[in-house]
Design an enzyme around this catalytic site. Sequence first.
Site, mmCIF file in Angstrom:
data_model
loop_
_atom_site.group_PDB
_atom_site.id
_atom_site.type_symbol
_atom_site.label_atom_id
_atom_site.label_comp_id
_atom_site.label_asym_id
_atom_site.label_seq_id
_atom_site.Cartn_x
_atom_site.Cartn_y
_atom_site.Cartn_z
ATOM 1 N N CYS A 132 0.855 -1.191 0.000
ATOM 2 C CA CYS A 132 0.000 0.000 0.000
ATOM 3 C C CYS A 132 0.888 1.237 0.000
ATOM 4 O O CYS A 132 1.994 1.218 0.544
ATOM 5 C CB CYS A 132 -0.866 0.096 1.245
ATOM 6 S SG CYS A 132 -1.023 -1.382 2.143
ATOM 7 N N GLY A 248 0.146 -16.321 -7.325
ATOM 8 C CA GLY A 248 0.298 -15.599 -8.582
ATOM 9 C C GLY A 248 -0.049 -16.477 -9.768
ATOM 10 O O GLY A 248 0.729 -17.344 -10.170
ATOM 11 N N THR A 271 -7.308 -14.960 -8.535
ATOM 12 C CA THR A 271 -8.163 -14.572 -9.661
ATOM 13 C C THR A 271 -8.999 -15.722 -10.211
ATOM 14 O O THR A 271 -10.145 -15.523 -10.619
ATOM 15 C CB THR A 271 -7.267 -13.968 -10.772
ATOM 16 O OG1 THR A 271 -6.608 -12.827 -10.216
ATOM 17 C CG2 THR A 271 -8.070 -13.528 -11.977
HETATM 18 C C1 LIG Z 1 -9.809 -8.151 -6.981
HETATM 19 C C2 LIG Z 1 -8.521 -8.350 -6.229
HETATM 20 C C3 LIG Z 1 -8.376 -7.824 -4.945
HETATM 21 C C4 LIG Z 1 -7.186 -8.013 -4.236
HETATM 22 N N1 LIG Z 1 -7.086 -7.514 -2.971
HETATM 23 C C5 LIG Z 1 -5.944 -7.763 -2.254
HETATM 24 C C6 LIG Z 1 -5.841 -7.335 -0.909
HETATM 25 O O1 LIG Z 1 -6.775 -6.773 -0.318
HETATM 26 N N2 LIG Z 1 -4.680 -7.573 -0.248
HETATM 27 C C7 LIG Z 1 -3.617 -8.235 -0.836
HETATM 28 O O2 LIG Z 1 -2.590 -8.443 -0.182
HETATM 29 N N3 LIG Z 1 -3.707 -8.680 -2.109
HETATM 30 C C8 LIG Z 1 -4.840 -8.460 -2.821
HETATM 31 N N4 LIG Z 1 -4.932 -8.926 -4.107
HETATM 32 C C9 LIG Z 1 -3.791 -9.670 -4.690
HETATM 33 C C10 LIG Z 1 -3.979 -11.186 -4.550
HETATM 34 O O3 LIG Z 1 -4.038 -11.591 -3.199
HETATM 35 C C11 LIG Z 1 -2.837 -11.950 -5.253
HETATM 36 O O4 LIG Z 1 -1.621 -11.627 -4.618
HETATM 37 C C12 LIG Z 1 -2.725 -11.616 -6.723
HETATM 38 O O5 LIG Z 1 -4.005 -11.432 -7.314
HETATM 39 C C13 LIG Z 1 -1.977 -12.691 -7.507
HETATM 40 O O6 LIG Z 1 -2.638 -13.935 -7.428
HETATM 41 P P1 LIG Z 1 -3.661 -14.463 -8.563
HETATM 42 O O7 LIG Z 1 -2.965 -14.269 -9.883
HETATM 43 O O8 LIG Z 1 -3.909 -15.905 -8.213
HETATM 44 O O9 LIG Z 1 -4.876 -13.620 -8.450
HETATM 45 C C14 LIG Z 1 -6.111 -8.736 -4.837
HETATM 46 C C15 LIG Z 1 -6.263 -9.269 -6.122
HETATM 47 C C16 LIG Z 1 -7.447 -9.089 -6.821
HETATM 48 C C17 LIG Z 1 -7.567 -9.686 -8.203
#
Ligand SMILES: Cc1cc2nc3c(=O)[nH]c(=O)nc-3n(C[C@H](O)[C@H](O)[C@H](O)COP(=O)(O)O)c2cc1C
Length: 312
Positions: A132, A248, A271
Amino acid sequence: MADLQTSLASAWLPNPLATASGCAAMGRELARFFPLSDLGAVVTKSVMLAPRSGRPTPRMAETPSGMLNSIGLQGSGVDALVEHDLPWLQAAGARTIVSIAGGSIEEYALVAERVNLAPPGSVAAVEVNISCPNVEDRGLVFACDPMAAASAVHAARRALDPSVPVLAKLSPDVTDIVAIARACVGAGADGLTMINTVLGMVIDTDTLRPALAGITGGLSGPAIRPVAVRCVWQVHAALPDVPILGVGGVRTGLDALQLVLAGASAVSVGTVVFNDPTAPVRVLRELDEALDARGFDSLAQAVGYAHRGLEV
Ligand SMILES: Cc1cc2nc3c(=O)[nH]c(=O)nc-3n(C[C@H](O)[C@H](O)[C@H](O)COP(=O)(O)O)c2cc1C
């Protein structure tokens, strides 16, 4: 069937499959599809001190290989989590990793202090989301600077009950992720979560303007999986004793296996749940089958296996 038990520092998990922060809210939505107790852990949406409405809309854009979001940590704040969500998750039999965020060092400490008020046994670990913007430092993201990353982790670690392990969630948008990882571990992180989203941007070719109101957003999904595998690999090579929660672009058991072979002791799926809400349990089953098919008796044997023979 391989022995799937694993641990993230002192947090024991019956299996390595977790949700990713922000992709399954506080768990209730997914509980309609399978018992949350079937997962290794539920990682909550990052909570901040006060309720937040997030960034302006539109805040989602599709890309050919993933999605871009600029949700901006919308949520009802840490007190609501402690009062309503954690008791509910505990009653549902989930092991909960609470993700916390802050715009200042003091906010990390205050949020962590409130997490201590959770019902005993309802918090398996705390994930410190340092992706953040630091309001005290011209909006620079904590995770992009070793000192700022360490300060946020240290503030959370000091405020939390010592029995609760702290995982620092790192951003891939840095030149040297190992330097950030070392700084976080030096500041008291018991483990690391990798990776958060990758900063990206989409331009709408009809309006000729950025597709997101926030202009830039976080890319997630299949496009970032090779970046996640690389980050887990590099940090595991440098800090082999530090447990890693890999995340990821995981959509299948073989994707999860890649992160494990790179050095992750557990894997979050994010995702993919938006188009397949049963993905966490499916990926777990597929990972189990993949371990069996490759002759692993346990998940632990596979953690970091791809490094074998390459040590320098
Ligand atoms: C809609 C959305 C909201 C997310 N909100 C957070 C969050 O609040 N805190 C955080 O650490 N990561 C957040 N992420 C990141 C995910 O936890 C993750 O690290 C990232 O999406 C990669 O993983 P993925 O490709 O499987 O989605 C968010 C991702 C998405 C898509």
